[in-house]
Scaffold this motif. Structure first.
Motif, mmCIF file in Angstrom:
data_model
loop_
_atom_site.group_PDB
_atom_site.id
_atom_site.type_symbol
_atom_site.label_atom_id
_atom_site.label_comp_id
_atom_site.label_asym_id
_atom_site.label_seq_id
_atom_site.Cartn_x
_atom_site.Cartn_y
_atom_site.Cartn_z
ATOM 1 N N GLY A 10 -4.162 3.721 2.109
ATOM 2 C CA GLY A 10 -3.247 4.854 1.949
ATOM 3 C C GLY A 10 -3.160 5.252 0.483
ATOM 4 N N ASP B 40 0.831 -1.204 0.000
ATOM 5 C CA ASP B 40 0.000 0.000 0.000
ATOM 6 C C ASP B 40 0.870 1.260 0.000
ATOM 7 O OD1 ASP B 40 -2.347 1.505 0.097
ATOM 8 O OD2 ASP B 40 -2.367 1.533 2.287
ATOM 9 N N HIS C 157 -4.538 6.311 6.189
ATOM 10 C CA HIS C 157 -5.785 5.649 6.632
ATOM 11 C C HIS C 157 -5.616 4.959 7.977
ATOM 12 C CE1 HIS C 157 -4.744 1.342 5.267
ATOM 13 N NE2 HIS C 157 -3.642 2.050 5.198
ATOM 14 N N HIS C 158 -4.479 5.200 8.643
ATOM 15 C CA HIS C 158 -4.292 4.629 9.988
ATOM 16 C C HIS C 158 -5.097 5.434 11.004
ATOM 17 C CE1 HIS C 158 -0.737 2.970 7.933
ATOM 18 N NE2 HIS C 158 -0.954 1.945 8.730
ATOM 19 N N ASP D 236 -3.427 -4.387 1.307
ATOM 20 C CA ASP D 236 -3.699 -4.160 2.738
ATOM 21 C C ASP D 236 -4.855 -5.037 3.236
ATOM 22 O OD1 ASP D 236 -1.766 -2.487 3.559
ATOM 23 O OD2 ASP D 236 -3.033 -0.737 3.911
ATOM 24 N N ASP E 221 0.381 6.903 3.370
ATOM 25 C CA ASP E 221 0.155 5.647 4.104
ATOM 26 C C ASP E 221 0.794 5.675 5.495
ATOM 27 O OD1 ASP E 221 -0.942 3.059 4.387
ATOM 28 O OD2 ASP E 221 0.919 2.109 3.743
HETATM 29 ZN ZN ZN Z 1 -1.901 1.081 4.300
#
Ligand code: ZN
Ligand code: C5P
Ligand code: C5P
Length: 471
Positions: free
Chosen positions: A135, A27, A93-94, A164, A74
């Motif tokens: 991400g 990703d 996107h965490h 992912d 990411d």
């Molecule tokens: Zn990711």
């Protein structure tokens, strides 16, 4: 998210030179490739760096390099509070650290909050960052806002999401990923099909796809090549075309149908759950612009190739392949893949030899020096998915990390556990912090680095934290 993507795009377009910092996995590599190409097309100067984890010392280095602008892809959201004063944008996107967005559904409220930071992250908009966009997806939204021409980069965002493991049980991409999929189909760079979810369709001979099948296991076939060959012969499936082995994509529709219905019968006859039979079929993503018999033809295999590059710190090789190299760098990536597959087999053998220990709220194993810290997360996920251990408990896995002077921890859960309240990102971040380490990630998969010799204390904290989440 589209509006925010436009704001970030405006910021980027006002700069001359941008330094991309990305996570070193499929990703992250696709994210960096999207950012790189979009910047190149916009006539900017760009540099790229791949890292395993954005920790305090890395942030300090970046701060000292005085870049005109840094684009974190990411990664970055988990370290937002440490990034104050760094001239940057983030597409991630965490799970974010720091302030939570306003919880009310008031759109104006959310937008005005979100617009105070140069970060695009699905969690700010009530979306699931482990499932609905990756991400590479958030990076794509910005690239798309930079220019309509970048719509073709949606292909890379699909590879990132698949890499992912964002697909549902039936293989489908959902949420924002589905919109991106629409773009890629419109652009003609991706096709979606209902087909088998078994791995290796594009690059392995059919008998090898059956022999290596692990999810689901094919009774009597998995692990036994001669049975697989006999099975195909008995069902009138020619193994070769001229002198070449046929792969799954070479098969006729009827041939596929025969094989799949025979497999389903076999699974049910041997008393395996009907769920196993159902999971044989799902949505798959292929790339009509790539050569059929190669790993680049299907999203799942393409992403595995990139992960192989990432795990051995060769993110740039993967990026060259994403950007179109089908020569020198593709060969290098394939070599890394062979090594990666061998490493994984060795690591799984090792876990089998030491066993997985169960506690009340979780299970765990310690890879010591036998499992590299770069693959411990992948191994943990494979062990949990192997069907050989209880899936009712999340798994934690340790490995020594000499380079970073500590113990790397990876954790993996299941959708069922997440539905019951499990949030591994919170577990990892809270428990690691308590011991002076750092961690984070997603509800279903998270990682951390903790000081050496503190594993037992860490596990005590983990047990208590999970208990409180699942109550
Ligand atoms: Zn990711
Ligand atoms: O850092 P990043 O977000 O790119 O990685 C996500 C990680 O979460 C991957 O290692 C992926 O395999 C893992 N994951 C998982 N199960 C899911 C979703 C993600 O193991 N259902
Ligand atoms: O390293 P591992 O594969 O176990 O990581 C699982 C997920 O947790 C990935 O999405 C990774 O980016 C994230 N992670 C994180 N902060 C850390 C370690 C891992 O956000 N310190």
């Amino acid at each position: 998210m589209k509006e925010k993507a436009r704001l970030i795009s405006d910021i980027i377009l006002s700069k001359k030179r941008v330094h991309i910092v990305s996570h070193i996995d499929a990703d992250g590599i696709t994210s960096a490739s999207i950012a790189y190409r979009a910047l190149e097309r916009a006539g900017k100067e760009q540099t790229v760096e791949f890292i395993k984890q954005l920790d305090e010392s890395k942030i300090q280095d970046i701060r000292e390099q005085n870049h005109e602008m840094v684009w974190f892809t990411d990664l970055g959201s988990g370290q937002l509070s440490s990034l104050k004063g760094v001239n940057c944008v983030i597409t991630d996107h965490h799970e974010p650290d720091g302030d939570a967005p306003p919880s009310s559904g008031d759109r104006e409220n959310i937008l005005s909050y979100c617009n105070t930071i140069n970060e695009l992250n699905p969690h700010r908009y009530g979306l699931d960052g482990a499932k609905e966009i990756s991400g590479a997806g958030t990076t794509y939204l910005v690239a798309r806002a930079m220019s309509e021409e970048n719509k073709d980069l949606s292909k890379l965002a699909i590879i990132g999401a698949v890499g992912d493991l964002q697909t549902s049980e039936d293989g489908r991409l959902v949420g924002e990923n589905r919109q991106i999929l629409e773009d890629s189909i419109e652009e003609g760079v991706v096709e979606k099909r209902i087909d088998t979810t078994l791995y290796g369709l594009a690059s392995r001979p059919i008998q090898k796809v059956l022999e290596y099948a692990s999810d689901p296991v094919l009774p009597g076939l998995t692990g036994d090549e001669s049975n697989c060959v006999n099975f195909l012969v008995k069902n009138d499936i020619p193994l070769k075309k001229n002198d070449d082995w046929r792969n799954w994509h070479d098969l006729l529709k009827e041939e596929k149908r025969t094989i799949l219905s025979e497999l389903v019968k076999r699974i049910l006859k041997k008393g395996y759950p009907s769920e196993n039979a159902r999971s044989l079929i799902g949505e798959i993503y292929i790339f009509p612009g790539e050569e059929k018999g190669t790993m680049l033809y299907q999203a799942k295999e393409f992403s595995t190739l990139l992960n192989s590059c990432g795990r051995y710190e060769k993110g740039k090789i993967g990026m060259k392949v994403c950007l179109g190299d089908r020569d020198e760098y593709l060969e290098k990536a394939k070599k890394l893949l062979l090594g990666h597959q061998r490493t994984l087999v060795d690591c799984l053998d090792y876990v089998e030899s030491i066993g997985v220990e169960e506690r009340e709220y979780f299970q765990f194993f310690h890879g010591e020096d036998r499992i590299p810290d770069t693959v411990i997360g992948t191994v943990a996920g494979m062990v949990l998915g192997s069907g050989e251990i209880d899936r009712k408990l999340p798994i934690f896995a340790f490995a020594n990390s000499h380079e970073r002077d500590g113990i790397k921890v990876s954790s993996r859960g299941t959708k069922q556990l997440v539905d019951k309240g499990l949030d591994l990102s919170d577990v990892m971040s809270d428990c690691a912090k308590e011991l002076g380490g750092e961690g984070g990630g997603h509800d279903i998969a998270a990682g951390a680095l903790i000081p050496e010799g503190r594993e037992e204390e860490f596990l005590d904290l983990v047990g208590k934290k999970i208990q409180s989440q699942m109550d």
